[in-house]
Motif scaffolding. Sequence first.
Motif, PDB file in Angstrom:
ATOM      1  N   HIS A  24       0.889  -1.376  -0.056  1.00  0.00           N
ATOM      2  CA  HIS A  24      -0.189  -0.078   0.012  1.00  0.00           C
ATOM      3  C   HIS A  24       0.724   1.233  -0.049  1.00  0.00           C
ATOM      4  O   HIS A  24       1.837   1.290   0.393  1.00  0.00           O
ATOM      5  CB  HIS A  24      -1.111   0.125   1.242  1.00  0.00           C
ATOM      6  N   THR A  25       0.321   2.279  -0.518  1.00  0.00           N
ATOM      7  CA  THR A  25       0.773   3.842  -0.645  1.00  0.00           C
ATOM      8  C   THR A  25      -0.223   4.369   0.032  1.00  0.00           C
ATOM      9  O   THR A  25      -1.250   3.969   0.281  1.00  0.00           O
ATOM     10  CB  THR A  25       1.108   4.257  -2.042  1.00  0.00           C
ATOM     11  N   ASN A  26       0.253   5.687   0.601  1.00  0.00           N
ATOM     12  CA  ASN A  26      -0.738   6.616   1.146  1.00  0.00           C
ATOM     13  C   ASN A  26      -0.037   7.985   1.307  1.00  0.00           C
ATOM     14  O   ASN A  26       1.081   7.972   1.432  1.00  0.00           O
ATOM     15  CB  ASN A  26      -1.359   6.279   2.572  1.00  0.00           C
ATOM     16  N   ASP A  27      -0.811   8.944   0.993  1.00  0.00           N
ATOM     17  CA  ASP A  27      -0.501  10.368   1.534  1.00  0.00           C
ATOM     18  C   ASP A  27       0.652  10.769   0.219  1.00  0.00           C
ATOM     19  O   ASP A  27       1.697  11.427   0.650  1.00  0.00           O
ATOM     20  CB  ASP A  27      -0.016  10.727   2.791  1.00  0.00           C
ATOM     21  N   ILE A  28       0.496  10.429  -0.916  1.00  0.00           N
ATOM     22  CA  ILE A  28       1.442  10.599  -1.901  1.00  0.00           C
ATOM     23  C   ILE A  28       1.325  12.275  -2.441  1.00  0.00           C
ATOM     24  O   ILE A  28       2.555  12.743  -2.595  1.00  0.00           O
ATOM     25  CB  ILE A  28       1.214   9.816  -3.337  1.00  0.00           C
ATOM     26  N   HIS A  29       0.239  12.594  -2.325  1.00  0.00           N
ATOM     27  CA  HIS A  29      -0.147  14.208  -2.392  1.00  0.00           C
ATOM     28  C   HIS A  29       0.805  14.678  -3.768  1.00  0.00           C
ATOM     29  O   HIS A  29       1.281  15.909  -3.906  1.00  0.00           O
ATOM     30  CB  HIS A  29       0.498  14.957  -1.166  1.00  0.00           C
ATOM     31  N   SER A  30       0.525  13.814  -4.723  1.00  0.00           N
ATOM     32  CA  SER A  30       1.087  14.562  -6.206  1.00  0.00           C
ATOM     33  C   SER A  30       2.323  14.662  -6.296  1.00  0.00           C
ATOM     34  O   SER A  30       2.926  15.546  -6.877  1.00  0.00           O
ATOM     35  CB  SER A  30       0.311  15.727  -6.631  1.00  0.00           C
ATOM     36  N   HIS A  31       3.342  14.096  -5.463  1.00  0.00           N
ATOM     37  CA  HIS A  31       4.705  14.212  -5.600  1.00  0.00           C
ATOM     38  C   HIS A  31       5.318  13.394  -6.660  1.00  0.00           C
ATOM     39  O   HIS A  31       5.737  12.221  -6.481  1.00  0.00           O
ATOM     40  CB  HIS A  31       5.381  13.980  -4.208  1.00  0.00           C
ATOM     41  N   HIS A  63      -3.678  10.385  -2.737  1.00  0.00           N
ATOM     42  CA  HIS A  63      -2.681  10.324  -3.764  1.00  0.00           C
ATOM     43  C   HIS A  63      -2.519  11.574  -4.641  1.00  0.00           C
ATOM     44  O   HIS A  63      -1.640  12.183  -5.298  1.00  0.00           O
ATOM     45  CB  HIS A  63      -2.919   9.262  -4.823  1.00  0.00           C
ATOM     46  N   VAL A  64      -3.757  12.040  -4.989  1.00  0.00           N
ATOM     47  CA  VAL A  64      -4.014  13.258  -5.761  1.00  0.00           C
ATOM     48  C   VAL A  64      -4.226  14.548  -4.785  1.00  0.00           C
ATOM     49  O   VAL A  64      -4.642  14.717  -3.870  1.00  0.00           O
ATOM     50  CB  VAL A  64      -5.426  12.992  -6.487  1.00  0.00           C
ATOM     51  N   ASP A  65      -3.255  15.629  -5.407  1.00  0.00           N
ATOM     52  CA  ASP A  65      -3.232  16.907  -4.537  1.00  0.00           C
ATOM     53  C   ASP A  65      -3.194  17.834  -5.653  1.00  0.00           C
ATOM     54  O   ASP A  65      -2.155  17.787  -6.359  1.00  0.00           O
ATOM     55  CB  ASP A  65      -1.957  16.710  -3.591  1.00  0.00           C
ATOM     56  N   VAL A  69       1.211  21.303  -9.982  1.00  0.00           N
ATOM     57  CA  VAL A  69       0.516  21.861 -11.515  1.00  0.00           C
ATOM     58  C   VAL A  69       0.295  20.527 -12.403  1.00  0.00           C
ATOM     59  O   VAL A  69      -0.664  21.029 -13.215  1.00  0.00           O
ATOM     60  CB  VAL A  69       1.765  22.955 -12.016  1.00  0.00           C
ATOM     61  N   ILE A  70       1.025  19.561 -12.153  1.00  0.00           N
ATOM     62  CA  ILE A  70       0.610  18.634 -12.986  1.00  0.00           C
ATOM     63  C   ILE A  70      -0.796  18.155 -12.773  1.00  0.00           C
ATOM     64  O   ILE A  70      -1.673  17.832 -13.665  1.00  0.00           O
ATOM     65  CB  ILE A  70       1.798  17.461 -13.021  1.00  0.00           C
ATOM     66  N   THR A  71      -0.821  18.004 -11.556  1.00  0.00           N
ATOM     67  CA  THR A  71      -2.554  17.670 -11.232  1.00  0.00           C
ATOM     68  C   THR A  71      -3.570  18.677 -11.437  1.00  0.00           C
ATOM     69  O   THR A  71      -4.796  18.360 -12.012  1.00  0.00           O
ATOM     70  CB  THR A  71      -2.374  17.168  -9.668  1.00  0.00           C
ATOM     71  N   GLU A  72      -3.077  19.689 -11.460  1.00  0.00           N
ATOM     72  CA  GLU A  72      -4.014  21.066 -11.465  1.00  0.00           C
ATOM     73  C   GLU A  72      -4.433  21.198 -12.803  1.00  0.00           C
ATOM     74  O   GLU A  72      -5.571  21.295 -13.508  1.00  0.00           O
ATOM     75  CB  GLU A  72      -3.484  22.094 -10.874  1.00  0.00           C
ATOM     76  N   ALA A  73      -3.480  21.003 -13.916  1.00  0.00           N
ATOM     77  CA  ALA A  73      -3.546  21.050 -15.454  1.00  0.00           C
ATOM     78  C   ALA A  73      -4.290  20.195 -15.565  1.00  0.00           C
ATOM     79  O   ALA A  73      -4.961  20.202 -16.839  1.00  0.00           O
ATOM     80  CB  ALA A  73      -2.246  21.314 -15.940  1.00  0.00           C
ATOM     81  N   ALA A  78      -3.414  12.702 -14.683  1.00  0.00           N
ATOM     82  CA  ALA A  78      -2.154  12.546 -14.771  1.00  0.00           C
ATOM     83  C   ALA A  78      -2.063  11.467 -13.472  1.00  0.00           C
ATOM     84  O   ALA A  78      -1.281  10.321 -13.753  1.00  0.00           O
ATOM     85  CB  ALA A  78      -1.238  13.453 -14.660  1.00  0.00           C
ATOM     86  N   ASN A  79      -2.578  11.809 -12.348  1.00  0.00           N
ATOM     87  CA  ASN A  79      -2.239  10.700 -11.227  1.00  0.00           C
ATOM     88  C   ASN A  79      -2.929   9.461 -11.567  1.00  0.00           C
ATOM     89  O   ASN A  79      -2.302   8.344 -11.240  1.00  0.00           O
ATOM     90  CB  ASN A  79      -2.959  11.570 -10.044  1.00  0.00           C
ATOM     91  N   ILE A  80      -4.291   9.345 -11.954  1.00  0.00           N
ATOM     92  CA  ILE A  80      -4.794   8.232 -12.250  1.00  0.00           C
ATOM     93  C   ILE A  80      -4.058   7.471 -13.254  1.00  0.00           C
ATOM     94  O   ILE A  80      -3.952   6.146 -13.319  1.00  0.00           O
ATOM     95  CB  ILE A  80      -6.253   8.517 -12.870  1.00  0.00           C
TER      96      ILE A  80
END
Length: 175
Positions: A24-31, A63-65, A69-73, A78-80
């Motif tokens: 498992h992963t958690n709290d990736i926050h779009s890094h 995962h998604v934050d 700017v990648i997530t926002e754009a 991109a996360n998915i």
Amino acid sequence: MLGRGNLLYRGGETLLTGKLHILHTNDIHSHFANMPYLADGIRKQKEMLTADGDVVVVDIGDHVDRMSVITEATWGQANIEVMNQTGYDLAAIGNNEGITFPKEKLMELYKKARFKVICGNLRDKVTNQPPAFLKTFYIQQIGDLKVGWISMTAPYSLFYDLLGWEVLDPFSEIK
């Protein structure tokens, strides 16, 4: 019940064979800079552990934050895609996904996901139903084992309410 090696016994009867490994992963926050290392580590662990049993890969939220700017754009697409390429089987909705995306964007976020999305306490405020992309729980047959997966998001009711969601008490829903 008594376990020995890859077997689980009760009163001399073999109940289960094999092993289940949960990565498992958690709290990736779009890094995104860390994602290749995580994906490679998951791939290597999965290859190694598959020889010893079944492997399930899970992200347990945030995962998604949108700070990225990648997530926002891409509104999280991109996360998915990274999660799809990494080979996730399941994902939970963390409060970060739930309270930072407008409702219509959260409804679209997981459309291309090749993994199940679980959250047992998020409902549409108007219909009182969970969003269509979401499973409130998931029961998975893995070899001889039946696994029940549940997930709850943090009950930040005020913020969810402003976005058109109702978030139920996680402890009541778990019961």
